[in-house]
Design a protein around this motif. Sequence first.
Motif, short mmCIF file in Angstrom:
data_model
loop_
_atom_site.label_atom_id
_atom_site.label_comp_id
_atom_site.label_asym_id
_atom_site.label_seq_id
_atom_site.Cartn_x
_atom_site.Cartn_y
_atom_site.Cartn_z
N ALA A 18 0.83 -1.21 0.00
CA ALA A 18 0.00 0.00 0.00
C ALA A 18 0.87 1.26 0.00
O ALA A 18 0.52 2.26 -0.64
N TRP A 19 1.99 1.21 0.68
CA TRP A 19 2.90 2.36 0.72
C TRP A 19 3.49 2.65 -0.66
O TRP A 19 3.51 3.79 -1.11
N VAL A 20 3.93 1.60 -1.34
CA VAL A 20 4.50 1.78 -2.68
C VAL A 20 3.45 2.31 -3.65
O VAL A 20 3.71 3.23 -4.43
N ILE A 21 2.26 1.75 -3.60
CA ILE A 21 1.18 2.22 -4.46
C ILE A 21 0.83 3.67 -4.14
O ILE A 21 0.57 4.48 -5.04
N SER A 22 0.81 4.03 -2.86
CA SER A 22 0.49 5.40 -2.46
C SER A 22 1.53 6.39 -2.98
O SER A 22 1.18 7.48 -3.44
N ILE A 23 2.79 6.01 -2.92
CA ILE A 23 3.84 6.89 -3.45
C ILE A 23 3.65 7.07 -4.95
O ILE A 23 3.72 8.18 -5.47
N TYR A 24 3.38 5.98 -5.65
CA TYR A 24 3.18 6.07 -7.09
C TYR A 24 1.98 6.95 -7.43
O TYR A 24 2.08 7.84 -8.28
N ILE A 25 0.86 6.72 -6.76
CA ILE A 25 -0.36 7.46 -7.07
C ILE A 25 -0.19 8.95 -6.76
O ILE A 25 -0.58 9.80 -7.56
N THR A 26 0.41 9.27 -5.62
CA THR A 26 0.54 10.68 -5.27
C THR A 26 1.54 11.40 -6.17
O THR A 26 1.40 12.59 -6.42
N ASN A 27 2.53 10.70 -6.68
CA ASN A 27 3.50 11.35 -7.56
C ASN A 27 3.00 11.45 -8.99
O ASN A 27 3.40 12.35 -9.72
N VAL A 28 2.15 10.53 -9.42
CA VAL A 28 1.67 10.55 -10.79
C VAL A 28 0.44 11.43 -10.93
O VAL A 28 0.33 12.19 -11.89
N THR A 29 -0.48 11.36 -9.98
CA THR A 29 -1.75 12.07 -10.14
C THR A 29 -1.80 13.42 -9.44
O THR A 29 -2.64 14.24 -9.79
N ALA A 30 -0.95 13.64 -8.46
CA ALA A 30 -1.02 14.89 -7.70
C ALA A 30 -0.20 15.98 -8.38
O ALA A 30 0.62 15.72 -9.25
N LYS A 31 -0.46 17.20 -7.95
CA LYS A 31 0.35 18.31 -8.43
C LYS A 31 1.74 18.21 -7.83
O LYS A 31 1.93 17.60 -6.77
N PRO A 32 2.72 18.81 -8.46
CA PRO A 32 4.07 18.76 -7.89
C PRO A 32 4.11 19.37 -6.49
O PRO A 32 3.42 20.33 -6.20
N GLY A 33 4.91 18.81 -5.66
CA GLY A 33 5.01 19.33 -4.29
C GLY A 33 5.50 18.30 -3.31
O GLY A 33 5.51 18.54 -2.11
N GLY A 34 5.89 17.15 -3.79
CA GLY A 34 6.43 16.15 -2.90
C GLY A 34 5.41 15.13 -2.45
O GLY A 34 4.25 15.15 -2.84
N ILE A 35 5.89 14.25 -1.61
CA ILE A 35 5.04 13.17 -1.09
C ILE A 35 4.33 13.67 0.16
O ILE A 35 4.96 14.23 1.05
N PRO A 36 3.01 13.46 0.25
CA PRO A 36 2.26 13.92 1.42
C PRO A 36 2.72 13.22 2.71
O PRO A 36 3.21 12.09 2.67
N PRO A 37 2.55 13.87 3.84
CA PRO A 37 2.99 13.29 5.12
C PRO A 37 2.30 11.96 5.45
O PRO A 37 2.92 11.08 6.04
N TRP A 38 1.03 11.81 5.07
CA TRP A 38 0.34 10.57 5.42
C TRP A 38 0.96 9.36 4.73
O TRP A 38 0.93 8.24 5.25
N VAL A 39 1.55 9.58 3.55
CA VAL A 39 2.22 8.48 2.85
C VAL A 39 3.47 8.07 3.60
O VAL A 39 3.78 6.88 3.74
N MET A 40 4.19 9.04 4.12
CA MET A 40 5.39 8.73 4.89
C MET A 40 5.03 8.03 6.20
O MET A 40 5.74 7.12 6.65
#
Length: 58
Positions: A18-40
């Motif tokens: 789930a962590w790997v998928i979350s990193i992928y989804i937030t980096n591909v679909t989100a606006k630039p700005g890094g990985i959100p804290p909840w993913v970390m």
Amino acid sequence: MSALTVVLVALAAVLGFAWVISIYITNVTAKPGGIPPWVMWLGAVALVVAVAALATSL
């Protein structure tokens, strides 16, 4: 291996996936700005569960 170890290993695997998928989804679909804290935090929880699984297997 005890039942607790098996459950913790399975939970660590699911959380890690789930962590790997979350990193992928937030980096591909989100606006630039890094990985959100909840993913970390999700990654940190996965790591803690993995260490607990290792500790119970010894």
